[in-house]
Design an enzyme around this catalytic site. Structure first.
Site, PDB file in Angstrom:
ATOM      1  N   CYS A  46       0.931  -0.931  -0.289  1.00 19.87           N
ATOM      2  CA  CYS A  46      -0.248   0.306  -0.013  1.00 19.87           C
ATOM      3  C   CYS A  46       0.891   1.334   0.290  1.00 19.87           C
ATOM      4  O   CYS A  46       0.341   2.318  -0.179  1.00 19.87           O
ATOM      5  CB  CYS A  46      -0.727   0.018   1.134  1.00 19.87           C
ATOM      6  N   HIS A 415      -1.447   1.716   7.289  1.00 21.15           N
ATOM      7  CA  HIS A 415      -2.203   1.430   5.890  1.00 21.15           C
ATOM      8  C   HIS A 415      -2.409   2.680   5.059  1.00 21.15           C
ATOM      9  O   HIS A 415      -2.543   3.775   5.807  1.00 21.15           O
ATOM     10  CB  HIS A 415      -3.457   0.524   5.662  1.00 21.15           C
TER      11      HIS A 415
END
Length: 480
Positions: A46, A415
């Site tokens: 990510c 994230h």
């Protein structure tokens, strides 16, 4: 009856086939309208996906990659294209900005990891990585790719040797035209900027020569929060350029003054005084990447993440942070220099003047502070309401927000997601879209500007906005 059953079965199968063939495609087209492709998460990638989405929202960077890689098209060996980071990055960013027709809604960016391994970067997709560190990897690798070419002037580069001499005036015996000369080594990527370091002696006020350092992103620490007062991007920028005292520094000027007042033959020790050091921005880039340092350390030495919200705006004025030549050093022979951007308001003898607390909390001036401006003064069309601020109606260094990278989680796991502008329409490719998107790997949805400005930013991507007068000057320089 059996024939009717067969016909019914065939009709059902045909209807199912039509749905399979056309149903998902129509749904996919409706889903992609106004959106951009997502990126497949290859396992903790990510950080890479969010950075690529942010870079793809910077048109100047894509344009630079196109100019940088233009000569690769003339090379004979096309099998070596995958070895160039610039080409791989250009294909990905063009696809993410909808400049290339893609069949899939989700792209695979594993090719970027493969080419980085060729550049001797071993980036594991099974470990937590940082988007800002990857940004440095990409910019430094692009600089290495550019520096593979010689830095000295090519003998056939006539325009660099003698600008006034044309190829027609050269009396040399050659068959055919001169070979084309690559000028890739002259080009800097649009994130390239320069910092100035200014040292002034407190005792004699002698200024040391200004030193320059390059940067590709501004890494700003977050100052301590004051209760009842929000943190803004201006606070971080002022903290970055704030002056600091450096003790026990040898001052050559103080030493000379001391030596002038002594008898001949006496030995003079180097005079050590306290200097004031200040950083400024000597050269502002076309694309400005701002990194907010959210890593801190506890008293026990364990890493902690700072979750404070730093207010930022859609538009950023950087004039006050720009280094300007001191007024007393300007040439008196050129009266036009007094009206140049070197003597812009907000500076005094080349040093930025920090606005007072009253200016930051009251009056019109507080509205134009970066990060403290009310969102009601930001136009939905993506334009800056300069008419509302007559005292700052013509900022020279004005930037528009293009993307925001946000990190959710702590220092050990988390994230990355990205807020970015939607690409401009094909009818007007030079326009800037006011539609924002929220992207998390392969998930893409629309977002509002208020949601973007309320996010806890980690990386901010701004692009400089030039006025009409500045555009005319750039065009004249290009013609010359």
């Amino acid at each position: 009856m059996k024939s009717w059953g067969v016909l019914g079965g065939l009709a059902a199968a045909l209807a199912a086939g039509v749905y399979v063939l056309w149903g998902p495609i129509a749904q996919r087209k409706r889903r992609r309208r106004g959106l951009v492709p997502g990126l497949l998460n290859l396992g903790n990638t990510c950080f890479m996906n969010s950075l690529l989405q942010g870079l793809s929202s910077c048109p100047s960077f894509i344009k630079w990659l196109e100019e940088f890689t233009a000569q690769y098209k003339t090379e004979q060996n096309q099998s070596t294209e995958h070895q160039y980071l610039s080409l791989t990055l250009l294909h990905l960013l063009r696809a993410l900005s909808c400049q290339e027709v893609m069949e899939d809604d989700v792209l695979d960016a594993s090719c970027l990891l493969e080419v980085l391994r060729i550049y001797r970067w071993q980036i594991s997709s099974f470990e937590e990585q940082d988007a800002h560190e990857l940004f440095h990897v990409l910019t430094s690798s692009l600089e290495d790719e550019r520096d593979r070419h010689p830095r000295v002037t090519h003998l056939f580069d006539v325009h660099s040797l003698e600008p006034e001499i044309t190829q027609k005036q050269i009396s040399c015996r050659t068959r055919g035209s001169l070979p084309p000369v690559s000028n890739r080594w002259k080009s800097q990527h649009p994130f390239h900027g320069r910092l100035t370091s200014n040292m002034v002696c407190k005792h004699c006020e002698h200024q040391s020569p200004v030193r320059y350092d390059t940067f590709d992103s501004l890494s700003l620490s977050i100052p301590a929060a004051v209760w009842g007062r929000p943190l803004t991007l201006d606070h971080c920028l002022h903290h970055f350029i704030s002056s600091e005292s450096v003790k026990d520094v040898v001052c050559d000027n103080c030493t000379k003054i001391q030596a002038a007042g002594t008898l001949n033959g006496e030995s003079i020790e180097n005079q050590r005084t306290t200097f004031v050091k200040q950083l400024k921005l000597g050269k502002l880039p076309q694309c400005l990447c701002i990194h907010l340092q959210r890593l801190s350390w506890s008293n026990q030495g364990t890493p902690l993440k700072r979750h404070e919200h730093v207010q930022f705006n859609e538009f950023l004025i950087m004039d006050i942070y720009k280094y300007h030549v001191p007024v007393h050093k300007l040439s008196q022979n050129d009266p036009n220099q007094k009206n140049s951007e070197e003597t812009k308001p907000g500076t005094k003898d080349g040093v930025a003047v920090k606005p007072s607390d009253a200016e930051q909390t009251h009056g019109t001036k507080s509205l134009i502070m970066n990060g403290a401006c009310s969102t009601s003064f930001l136009m939905s069309s993506g334009t800056f309401p300069l008419a509302a601020f007559p005292e700052c109606s013509s900022p020279v260094y004005l930037y528009r927000l293009m993307a925001v990278v946000v990190h959710h989680g702590d220092m050990h796991s988390g994230h990355f997601v990205t807020y970015r502008r939607s690409p401009p329409s094909s009818r007007n490719p030079l326009s800037v879209s006011s539609q924002w998107l929220w992207i998390s790997d392969d998930t893409v949805r629309k977002a509002s500007l208020q949601e973007v400005l309320s996010s806890s930013a980690y990386l901010l991507f701004y692009e400089r906005v030039h006025s009409k007068v500045q555009h005319q000057r750039l065009e004249l320089r290009a013609e010359e």
